[in-house]
Design a protein around this motif. Sequence first.
Motif, PDB file in Angstrom:
ATOM      1  N   VAL A   1      24.397 -35.749 -19.314  1.00 58.67           N
ATOM      2  CA  VAL A   1      23.481 -34.717 -18.826  1.00 58.67           C
ATOM      3  C   VAL A   1      24.086 -33.352 -19.132  1.00 58.67           C
ATOM      4  CG1 VAL A   1      22.304 -33.785 -16.796  1.00 58.67           C
ATOM      5  CG2 VAL A   1      22.698 -36.259 -16.995  1.00 58.67           C
ATOM      6  N   PRO A   2      23.347 -32.464 -19.790  1.00 58.06           N
ATOM      7  CA  PRO A   2      23.887 -31.132 -20.095  1.00 58.06           C
ATOM      8  C   PRO A   2      24.310 -30.392 -18.831  1.00 58.06           C
ATOM      9  CG  PRO A   2      21.864 -31.536 -21.325  1.00 58.06           C
ATOM     10  CD  PRO A   2      21.996 -32.657 -20.348  1.00 58.06           C
ATOM     11  N   ARG A   3      25.328 -29.568 -18.966  1.00 56.17           N
ATOM     12  CA  ARG A   3      25.866 -28.843 -17.818  1.00 56.17           C
ATOM     13  C   ARG A   3      24.790 -28.006 -17.117  1.00 56.17           C
ATOM     14  NH1 ARG A   3      30.329 -26.583 -15.332  1.00 56.17           N
ATOM     15  NH2 ARG A   3      30.145 -24.382 -14.798  1.00 56.17           N
ATOM     16  N   ASP A   4      23.980 -27.290 -17.878  1.00 57.66           N
ATOM     17  CA  ASP A   4      22.956 -26.449 -17.261  1.00 57.66           C
ATOM     18  C   ASP A   4      21.975 -27.276 -16.437  1.00 57.66           C
ATOM     19  OD1 ASP A   4      24.110 -24.254 -18.382  1.00 57.66           O
ATOM     20  OD2 ASP A   4      22.576 -23.949 -19.925  1.00 57.66           O
ATOM     21  N   THR A   5      21.645 -28.475 -16.918  1.00 59.48           N
ATOM     22  CA  THR A   5      20.740 -29.350 -16.177  1.00 59.48           C
ATOM     23  C   THR A   5      21.383 -29.819 -14.879  1.00 59.48           C
ATOM     24  OG1 THR A   5      19.763 -30.108 -18.262  1.00 59.48           O
ATOM     25  CG2 THR A   5      19.355 -31.466 -16.317  1.00 59.48           C
ATOM     26  N   LEU A   6      22.673 -30.136 -14.943  1.00 59.07           N
ATOM     27  CA  LEU A   6      23.380 -30.563 -13.735  1.00 59.07           C
ATOM     28  C   LEU A   6      23.499 -29.423 -12.723  1.00 59.07           C
ATOM     29  CD1 LEU A   6      26.273 -32.918 -14.871  1.00 59.07           C
ATOM     30  CD2 LEU A   6      24.541 -33.387 -13.123  1.00 59.07           C
ATOM     31  N   LEU A   7      23.793 -28.236 -13.195  1.00 64.79           N
ATOM     32  CA  LEU A   7      23.889 -27.095 -12.277  1.00 64.79           C
ATOM     33  C   LEU A   7      22.552 -26.850 -11.579  1.00 64.79           C
ATOM     34  CD1 LEU A   7      26.023 -24.610 -14.414  1.00 64.79           C
ATOM     35  CD2 LEU A   7      26.749 -25.798 -12.331  1.00 64.79           C
ATOM     36  N   GLU A   8      21.462 -26.957 -12.324  1.00 62.97           N
ATOM     37  CA  GLU A   8      20.141 -26.769 -11.721  1.00 62.97           C
ATOM     38  C   GLU A   8      19.853 -27.865 -10.700  1.00 62.97           C
ATOM     39  OE1 GLU A   8      16.447 -25.214 -10.775  1.00 62.97           O
ATOM     40  OE2 GLU A   8      18.140 -24.300 -11.833  1.00 62.97           O
ATOM     41  N   ALA A   9      20.208 -29.117 -11.026  1.00 65.12           N
ATOM     42  CA  ALA A   9      19.999 -30.220 -10.084  1.00 65.12           C
ATOM     43  C   ALA A   9      20.809 -30.000  -8.812  1.00 65.12           C
ATOM     44  CB  ALA A   9      20.375 -31.545 -10.737  1.00 65.12           C
ATOM     45  N   MET A  10      22.029 -29.547  -8.950  1.00 64.90           N
ATOM     46  CA  MET A  10      22.869 -29.299  -7.778  1.00 64.90           C
ATOM     47  C   MET A  10      22.337 -28.132  -6.955  1.00 64.90           C
ATOM     48  SD  MET A  10      26.629 -29.906  -9.470  1.00 64.90           S
ATOM     49  CE  MET A  10      27.220 -31.578  -9.805  1.00 64.90           C
ATOM     50  N   TYR A  11      21.845 -27.109  -7.642  1.00 71.16           N
ATOM     51  CA  TYR A  11      21.236 -25.985  -6.926  1.00 71.16           C
ATOM     52  C   TYR A  11      20.043 -26.454  -6.098  1.00 71.16           C
ATOM     53  CZ  TYR A  11      18.860 -21.558  -6.079  1.00 71.16           C
ATOM     54  OH  TYR A  11      18.236 -20.491  -5.475  1.00 71.16           O
ATOM     55  N   ARG A  12      19.214 -27.292  -6.685  1.00 70.04           N
ATOM     56  CA  ARG A  12      18.052 -27.816  -5.957  1.00 70.04           C
ATOM     57  C   ARG A  12      18.489 -28.711  -4.798  1.00 70.04           C
ATOM     58  NH1 ARG A  12      13.173 -26.947  -8.335  1.00 70.04           N
ATOM     59  NH2 ARG A  12      13.215 -26.082 -10.452  1.00 70.04           N
ATOM     60  N   SER A  13      19.590 -29.430  -4.977  1.00 72.03           N
ATOM     61  CA  SER A  13      20.070 -30.280  -3.883  1.00 72.03           C
ATOM     62  C   SER A  13      20.552 -29.430  -2.709  1.00 72.03           C
ATOM     63  CB  SER A  13      21.179 -31.218  -4.368  1.00 72.03           C
ATOM     64  OG  SER A  13      22.409 -30.559  -4.540  1.00 72.03           O
ATOM     65  N   MET A  14      21.163 -28.268  -2.989  1.00 73.36           N
ATOM     66  CA  MET A  14      21.581 -27.383  -1.898  1.00 73.36           C
ATOM     67  C   MET A  14      20.360 -26.905  -1.105  1.00 73.36           C
ATOM     68  SD  MET A  14      24.909 -27.319  -2.075  1.00 73.36           S
ATOM     69  CE  MET A  14      24.708 -29.026  -2.604  1.00 73.36           C
ATOM     70  N   ALA A  15      19.299 -26.533  -1.816  1.00 75.18           N
ATOM     71  CA  ALA A  15      18.073 -26.097  -1.136  1.00 75.18           C
ATOM     72  C   ALA A  15      17.493 -27.233  -0.310  1.00 75.18           C
ATOM     73  CB  ALA A  15      17.063 -25.608  -2.171  1.00 75.18           C
ATOM     74  N   TRP A  16      17.543 -28.450  -0.852  1.00 77.75           N
ATOM     75  CA  TRP A  16      17.010 -29.605  -0.116  1.00 77.75           C
ATOM     76  C   TRP A  16      17.812 -29.842   1.155  1.00 77.75           C
ATOM     77  CZ3 TRP A  16      18.554 -34.253   1.809  1.00 77.75           C
ATOM     78  CH2 TRP A  16      17.542 -35.164   2.144  1.00 77.75           C
ATOM     79  N   HIS A  17      19.139 -29.783   1.058  1.00 74.69           N
ATOM     80  CA  HIS A  17      19.967 -29.980   2.253  1.00 74.69           C
ATOM     81  C   HIS A  17      19.663 -28.913   3.304  1.00 74.69           C
ATOM     82  CE1 HIS A  17      22.497 -33.349   1.230  1.00 74.69           C
ATOM     83  NE2 HIS A  17      22.819 -32.826   0.071  1.00 74.69           N
ATOM     84  N   ARG A  18      19.524 -27.674   2.874  1.00 76.14           N
ATOM     85  CA  ARG A  18      19.267 -26.601   3.838  1.00 76.14           C
ATOM     86  C   ARG A  18      17.918 -26.792   4.525  1.00 76.14           C
ATOM     87  NH1 ARG A  18      20.536 -20.731   1.540  1.00 76.14           N
ATOM     88  NH2 ARG A  18      20.804 -20.297   3.762  1.00 76.14           N
ATOM     89  N   ALA A  19      16.968 -27.390   3.832  1.00 76.82           N
ATOM     90  CA  ALA A  19      15.634 -27.581   4.409  1.00 76.82           C
ATOM     91  C   ALA A  19      15.515 -28.857   5.224  1.00 76.82           C
ATOM     92  CB  ALA A  19      14.585 -27.594   3.295  1.00 76.82           C
ATOM     93  N   HIS A  20      16.275 -29.904   4.847  1.00 72.74           N
ATOM     94  CA  HIS A  20      16.029 -31.228   5.431  1.00 72.74           C
ATOM     95  C   HIS A  20      17.197 -31.814   6.222  1.00 72.74           C
ATOM     96  CE1 HIS A  20      12.221 -31.620   3.288  1.00 72.74           C
ATOM     97  NE2 HIS A  20      12.832 -31.140   2.215  1.00 72.74           N
ATOM     98  N   GLU A  21      18.409 -31.716   5.708  1.00 73.25           N
ATOM     99  CA  GLU A  21      19.522 -32.383   6.391  1.00 73.25           C
ATOM    100  C   GLU A  21      20.382 -31.422   7.191  1.00 73.25           C
ATOM    101  OE1 GLU A  21      21.837 -34.946   3.867  1.00 73.25           O
ATOM    102  OE2 GLU A  21      20.476 -36.600   4.288  1.00 73.25           O
ATOM    103  N   LYS A  22      20.548 -30.216   6.715  1.00 76.07           N
ATOM    104  CA  LYS A  22      21.266 -29.162   7.423  1.00 76.07           C
ATOM    105  C   LYS A  22      22.675 -29.604   7.795  1.00 76.07           C
ATOM    106  CE  LYS A  22      16.897 -27.105   8.771  1.00 76.07           C
ATOM    107  NZ  LYS A  22      16.030 -26.563   9.829  1.00 76.07           N
ATOM    108  N   ALA A  23      23.002 -29.680   9.095  1.00 75.80           N
ATOM    109  CA  ALA A  23      24.387 -29.911   9.531  1.00 75.80           C
ATOM    110  C   ALA A  23      24.742 -31.389   9.504  1.00 75.80           C
ATOM    111  CB  ALA A  23      24.611 -29.322  10.914  1.00 75.80           C
ATOM    112  N   THR A  24      24.869 -31.946   8.304  1.00 77.86           N
ATOM    113  CA  THR A  24      25.286 -33.339   8.169  1.00 77.86           C
ATOM    114  C   THR A  24      26.490 -33.403   7.233  1.00 77.86           C
ATOM    115  OG1 THR A  24      23.949 -33.817   6.194  1.00 77.86           O
ATOM    116  CG2 THR A  24      22.880 -34.071   8.363  1.00 77.86           C
ATOM    117  N   LEU A  25      27.206 -34.508   7.305  1.00 76.83           N
ATOM    118  CA  LEU A  25      28.358 -34.683   6.420  1.00 76.83           C
ATOM    119  C   LEU A  25      27.930 -34.681   4.959  1.00 76.83           C
ATOM    120  CD1 LEU A  25      28.886 -37.875   5.135  1.00 76.83           C
ATOM    121  CD2 LEU A  25      28.780 -38.339   7.581  1.00 76.83           C
TER     122      LEU A  25
END
Length: 250
Positions: free
Chosen positions: A157-181
């Motif tokens: 997976v190209p680096r830029d694609t992975l960085l974008e996926a990780m960025y989206r995962s941070m937004a998902w955690h902030r919206a859905h899981e928040k204070a979890t391990l």
Amino acid sequence: MVDDGRVIIPEVLAFGDQVADALTRTLGPDLVGAYFVGSVALGGYVPGESDIDIAAVSGAALTDSQRRSVASAVVEASAGCPARGVEFTLYRREIAGSPPSGADFEVNANGGPRMPTAVHLDASAEPGFWYVLDRAIAHRSGLAISGPPAREVFADVPRDTLLEAMYRSMAWHRAHEKATLYSVLNACRAWRFAEEDVLGSKLEGAAWARARWPDSGTIDAAVALRRGENAVLDASAVDALLSAVAARLR
């Protein structure tokens, strides 16, 4: 069939063989291979606490009947999972061998002794970033239970694609899981990747980030929870970490 020197707990190996056997009975010669990904492949597996992540590949797209049969076979096998549960995804070979842009799976099925059963057969309805990350791990670190080596089946997976996926995962955690391990440990792993281009385990990411984040207590608490110990995460502290990592990913 894991034979590259990495040590896998025997009961995990046996469960992988059980899933691969169930897939062979369901798909026959159309099964290309089955692979450990996630913490088992990355060396971060914690007995009794981690999930077992398995990715499989078929030679062609599945019919609706085949998708349902595969999901049923995996859910049935999950009852004997030695971990919290199994997270399973099957792709067709054409997709696995191409740079990912979304979820693009044939079947996603989860279940186990301490994991709710969930079956997804419509990839377009699922957030794609999780699957982008899993396919990157498959290419770089996947362990073959059956079939050819993972890096011969899964495209990198190209680096830029992975960085974008990780960025989206941070937004998902902030919206859905928040204070979890999971929020904390995924953030640590993403931060390490952004800085060093290393896609390691969540626990390795935590060890790396602990020396770099001023609030080491938040990371320590997440690691303790990952190991099944008692700890408390502060929601504002977790959000601060997620926000800072998101900025670095951009």
